[in-house]
Design a protein around this motif. Sequence first.
Motif, PDB file in Angstrom:
ATOM      1  N   LEU A 148       0.827  -1.208   0.000  1.00  0.00           N
ATOM      2  CA  LEU A 148       0.000   0.000   0.000  1.00  0.00           C
ATOM      3  C   LEU A 148       0.862   1.259   0.000  1.00  0.00           C
ATOM      4  O   LEU A 148       0.524   2.249  -0.654  1.00  0.00           O
ATOM      5  CB  LEU A 148      -0.956  -0.001   1.192  1.00  0.00           C
ATOM      6  N   ALA A 160       1.918   1.937  -3.343  1.00  0.00           N
ATOM      7  CA  ALA A 160       0.802   2.457  -4.141  1.00  0.00           C
ATOM      8  C   ALA A 160       0.451   3.901  -3.773  1.00  0.00           C
ATOM      9  O   ALA A 160      -0.479   4.466  -4.340  1.00  0.00           O
ATOM     10  CB  ALA A 160      -0.427   1.563  -3.966  1.00  0.00           C
ATOM     11  N   ASP A 180      -2.874 -13.234  -0.829  1.00  0.00           N
ATOM     12  CA  ASP A 180      -3.056 -12.511  -2.089  1.00  0.00           C
ATOM     13  C   ASP A 180      -2.992 -11.001  -1.837  1.00  0.00           C
ATOM     14  O   ASP A 180      -4.003 -10.302  -1.890  1.00  0.00           O
ATOM     15  CB  ASP A 180      -4.387 -12.913  -2.737  1.00  0.00           C
ATOM     16  N   PRO A 214      -1.700  -8.473  -3.643  1.00  0.00           N
ATOM     17  CA  PRO A 214      -2.127  -7.563  -4.726  1.00  0.00           C
ATOM     18  C   PRO A 214      -3.642  -7.354  -4.768  1.00  0.00           C
ATOM     19  O   PRO A 214      -4.112  -6.235  -4.985  1.00  0.00           O
ATOM     20  CB  PRO A 214      -1.619  -8.250  -6.001  1.00  0.00           C
ATOM     21  N   SER A 215      -4.418  -8.392  -4.539  1.00  0.00           N
ATOM     22  CA  SER A 215      -5.880  -8.231  -4.516  1.00  0.00           C
ATOM     23  C   SER A 215      -6.309  -7.385  -3.324  1.00  0.00           C
ATOM     24  O   SER A 215      -7.240  -6.585  -3.428  1.00  0.00           O
ATOM     25  CB  SER A 215      -6.578  -9.593  -4.464  1.00  0.00           C
ATOM     26  N   VAL A 233      -4.606  -4.953  -1.976  1.00  0.00           N
ATOM     27  CA  VAL A 233      -4.302  -3.565  -2.333  1.00  0.00           C
ATOM     28  C   VAL A 233      -5.392  -3.006  -3.244  1.00  0.00           C
ATOM     29  O   VAL A 233      -5.871  -1.886  -3.041  1.00  0.00           O
ATOM     30  CB  VAL A 233      -2.914  -3.463  -3.015  1.00  0.00           C
ATOM     31  N   GLU A 234      -5.796  -3.773  -4.239  1.00  0.00           N
ATOM     32  CA  GLU A 234      -6.832  -3.315  -5.162  1.00  0.00           C
ATOM     33  C   GLU A 234      -8.152  -3.058  -4.444  1.00  0.00           C
ATOM     34  O   GLU A 234      -8.849  -2.088  -4.747  1.00  0.00           O
ATOM     35  CB  GLU A 234      -7.021  -4.314  -6.307  1.00  0.00           C
ATOM     36  N   ARG A 235      -8.500  -3.886  -3.487  1.00  0.00           N
ATOM     37  CA  ARG A 235      -9.757  -3.675  -2.755  1.00  0.00           C
ATOM     38  C   ARG A 235      -9.688  -2.438  -1.872  1.00  0.00           C
ATOM     39  O   ARG A 235     -10.656  -1.703  -1.762  1.00  0.00           O
ATOM     40  CB  ARG A 235     -10.111  -4.913  -1.956  1.00  0.00           C
ATOM     41  N   LYS A 278      -7.820   0.216  -2.466  1.00  0.00           N
ATOM     42  CA  LYS A 278      -7.902   1.338  -3.408  1.00  0.00           C
ATOM     43  C   LYS A 278      -9.350   1.600  -3.809  1.00  0.00           C
ATOM     44  O   LYS A 278      -9.803   2.735  -3.823  1.00  0.00           O
ATOM     45  CB  LYS A 278      -7.101   1.030  -4.676  1.00  0.00           C
ATOM     46  N   TYR A 279     -10.056   0.554  -4.144  1.00  0.00           N
ATOM     47  CA  TYR A 279     -11.441   0.682  -4.602  1.00  0.00           C
ATOM     48  C   TYR A 279     -12.326   1.307  -3.527  1.00  0.00           C
ATOM     49  O   TYR A 279     -13.069   2.250  -3.792  1.00  0.00           O
ATOM     50  CB  TYR A 279     -11.984  -0.687  -5.001  1.00  0.00           C
ATOM     51  N   GLN A 296     -11.282   4.967  -2.745  1.00  0.00           N
ATOM     52  CA  GLN A 296     -11.634   5.854  -3.862  1.00  0.00           C
ATOM     53  C   GLN A 296     -13.140   6.091  -3.899  1.00  0.00           C
ATOM     54  O   GLN A 296     -13.596   7.207  -4.124  1.00  0.00           O
ATOM     55  CB  GLN A 296     -11.157   5.277  -5.199  1.00  0.00           C
TER      56      GLN A 296
END
Length: 95
Positions: free
Chosen positions: A15, A18, A73, A75-76, A78-80, A82-83, A86
């Motif tokens: 994170l 990112a 996991d 990377p997943s 981090v994406e969650r 971010k989502y 945001q």
Amino acid sequence: MADARKSLEELGGALTDAGFKVRLAVDDPPLLHVEGIGSAELCEQIGCRLNPLDGELWFQWSALEVFLGRASDVPSGVERVKYVLQARADEKSAD
């Protein structure tokens, strides 16, 4: 709890890469404090615990006790994060 701490440290590092500000609170259980990019007001606490359905370690939103994804996991995860942050930023700017 060593595995939980290690997993949260890995998520925190990803994170940070990112662009998020993170801080690991080494409590029992450990928690990762994540601030949204550009806004300290948008923040979340993320913990790590075993999911009783599969016996694996998962990240979870602390306040809601909602599972975020498997700790294996990153990377997943981090994406969650971010989502969600945001979406909260978009909601706040619409007000």
